[in-house]
Scaffold this active site. Structure first.
Site, short mmCIF file in Angstrom:
data_model
loop_
_atom_site.label_atom_id
_atom_site.label_comp_id
_atom_site.label_asym_id
_atom_site.label_seq_id
_atom_site.Cartn_x
_atom_site.Cartn_y
_atom_site.Cartn_z
N HIS A 272 -43.40 -67.66 66.90
CA HIS A 272 -43.26 -68.79 67.61
C HIS A 272 -44.59 -69.32 68.48
O HIS A 272 -45.40 -68.13 68.24
CB HIS A 272 -42.36 -69.08 68.90
N TYR B 61 -46.87 -60.50 78.80
CA TYR B 61 -47.96 -61.50 78.42
C TYR B 61 -47.99 -62.20 79.20
O TYR B 61 -46.70 -62.81 80.16
CB TYR B 61 -47.25 -62.20 77.05
#
Length: 483
Positions: A71, A134
């Site tokens: 992605h 993240y």
């Protein structure tokens, strides 16, 4: 694989521009370990962009072989591992020569990776209970999700050597049905918002964008976006924007000396830029803002970017205030110009009309008075538009840049004579006068003018921008108006 302790913090560039791998110092003993997962000051000094994260996400992967991606998302990411180990694969899905470039590596808690916007991200967990964390620098929204770009994990053209064969891995139905690289459209750039698009500079920017087939631009004017109104900002998802070009301003220098004009000038030239500066700083947007020689008093024959502000009138004071607000933005370009010429009413067009009238024996106008004690160079808006994109596309250092035409410093009367000469050969009909004589007997307030408006052009020249001579530009301009 055991975590390697006490490594030095280091950064490694990759074959994908902007994709950076970090070795992280991990401190451990018999109890476990500790690390500084993201350390802004230290990492920026090593080359990490100051990307301004706003959200921290964690993905827990229960079993070995869980595989996610590929992605490309509309934000920058800083990825690290809380527990376990992954094999990561990244694919450049941005437009350009590195589209389709692949980088792979393994990450454990002692490594991290910075992934720029538009680079496809994927990973495969190599042990049970892998924790993947993240930071991102934009908030998720449905509008953001519409800009995602995907490519298939199994595309043979990517040549990714997955440690666990994909047919033995755990994948989502969506990931298995993403398109192959040959069918992927590159991720679109972030949007650019242009204010004041009906003005002289705004019109030139629109022409430049059209002529160069540039996309993702939104052109606004005061009717569609009054950037001096705080309420007007609420309808934008600012995380979708990468650049704002502020070409809007109040430029009626004499009317700015009146009661109503003073209010309008402060609103458009000071309050508006300060609001743009706030949203640009908050959302890591690059802000381009146009300034003026009127921020100086004109006592120096040529003004450098670092000269102290000393405006003589209200217009100059409001422009200086706007410059101060914009200069506080981390990513800013202030383009300082003087004597601007573009589409619409301006000095050159006015002199052309007057030259035509003088040339008409039935008009009755025999001569024109023009001041000869103000000195500078003309700035053509087509040159300004080209300079703006030169700085943006070339990623020139942020800051203030003077931008006018190059060439001789001349008075308004000198320029008027040359326009008259080119228009009808009647340059002898221009009568030079002093500023005091020109405005003698004026009924309305008159703004004080700088005597010297010429700007030093060394700084922008050093970026590689070739500045046309204003006299050459004026000759072309007169030809275009006449055609």
């Amino acid at each position: 694989m055991p975590v390697e302790f006490e490594k030095e913090l280091k950064v490694q560039n990759t074959n994908i521009p902007g994709l950076l791998v970090f070795d992280l110092p991990v401190h451990g003993d018999n109890r476990g370990w500790f690390k500084e997962n993201w350390q802004r000051a230290k990492m920026i000094s090593l080359g990490l962009p100051d990307f301004g994260p706003v959200q921290n996400n964690i993905s827990f992967n229960a079993t070995k072989g869980v595989t996610r991606g590929i992605h490309a998302e509309p934000w920058d990411k800083f990825i690290s591992i809380g527990a376990g180990e992954i094999f990561g694969a990244w694919v450049d899905l941005r437009p350009g020569r590195t589209f389709g470039q692949v980088f792979t590596t393994r990450l454990d808690p002692s490594k991290a990776i910075y992934v720029p916007r538009g680079v496809g991200n994927s990973f495969q967990s190599l042990v049970d209970g892998t924790v993947y964390t993240y930071l991102v620098n934009a908030h998720w929204s449905l509008e953001q999700k519409k800009t995602y770009t995907f490519v298939n994990l199994a595309d043979p053209d990517l040549g990714i050597d997955w440690p666990i064969p994909l047919e033995q891995s755990e994948r989502s139905e969506a990931d298995m049905n993403h398109p192959m690289l040959r069918d992927v459209s590159p991720m679109k750039p972030k949007r650019t918002l242009v204010t004041g698009s009906r003005g002289q500079l705004g019109s030139a920017i629109r022409r430049f964008v059209t002529e160069h087939d540039m996309t993702e631009f939104e052109f606004t004017d005061i009717d569609s976006f009054d950037f001096s109104d705080p309420r007007a900002y609420d309808r934008f998802d600012w995380d979708l924007y990468g650049t704002i070009i502020n070409a809007g301003a109040y430029t009626a220098v004499d009317k700015a000396e009146t009661t109503e004009g003073r209010k309008a000038a402060w609103k458009a030239n000071a309050l508006g830029p300060s609001l743009l500066a706030q949203v640009a700083q908050r959302h890591q947007i690059t802000l381009v803002h146009v300034s003026s020689d009127y921020v100086f008093d004109g006592t120096r024959e040529e003004h450098g970017e670092g000269e102290d502000f000393s405006p003589l009138g209200v217009y100059g004071q409001t422009k200086a205030a706007g410059d101060i607000a914009v200069a506080a933005v981390s990513r800013h370009y202030i383009i300082r110009s003087s004597w601007v010429i573009g589409q619409g009413d301006n000095f050159v067009r006015t002199m052309m009309r007057l030259s035509d009238r003088v040339a008409d024996p039935d008009d009755g106008l025999n001569q024109v008075t023009v001041v000869d004690d103000q000195y500078g160079r003309l700035t053509f808006t087509d040159d300004m538009a080209e300079a703006i994109f030169h700085l943006l596309d070339g990623q020139a250092p942020y800051g203030t840049y003077n931008l006018t035409g190059s060439g001789r410093i001349r008075s308004w009367a000198d320029i008027a004579k040359e326009v008259f000469r080119q228009a009808n050969g009647n340059h002898d009909r221009v009568r030079p006068v002093t500023t005091e004589e020109y405005y003698a007997g004026a009924n309305a307030p008159i703004a004080p003018r700088p005597v010297h408006s010429a700007l030093n052009l060394d700084k922008i020249t050093q970026t590689g921008f070739r500045i046309p001579d204003w006299e050459d530009s004026m000759q072309r301009y007169i030809g275009q108006v006449r055609s």
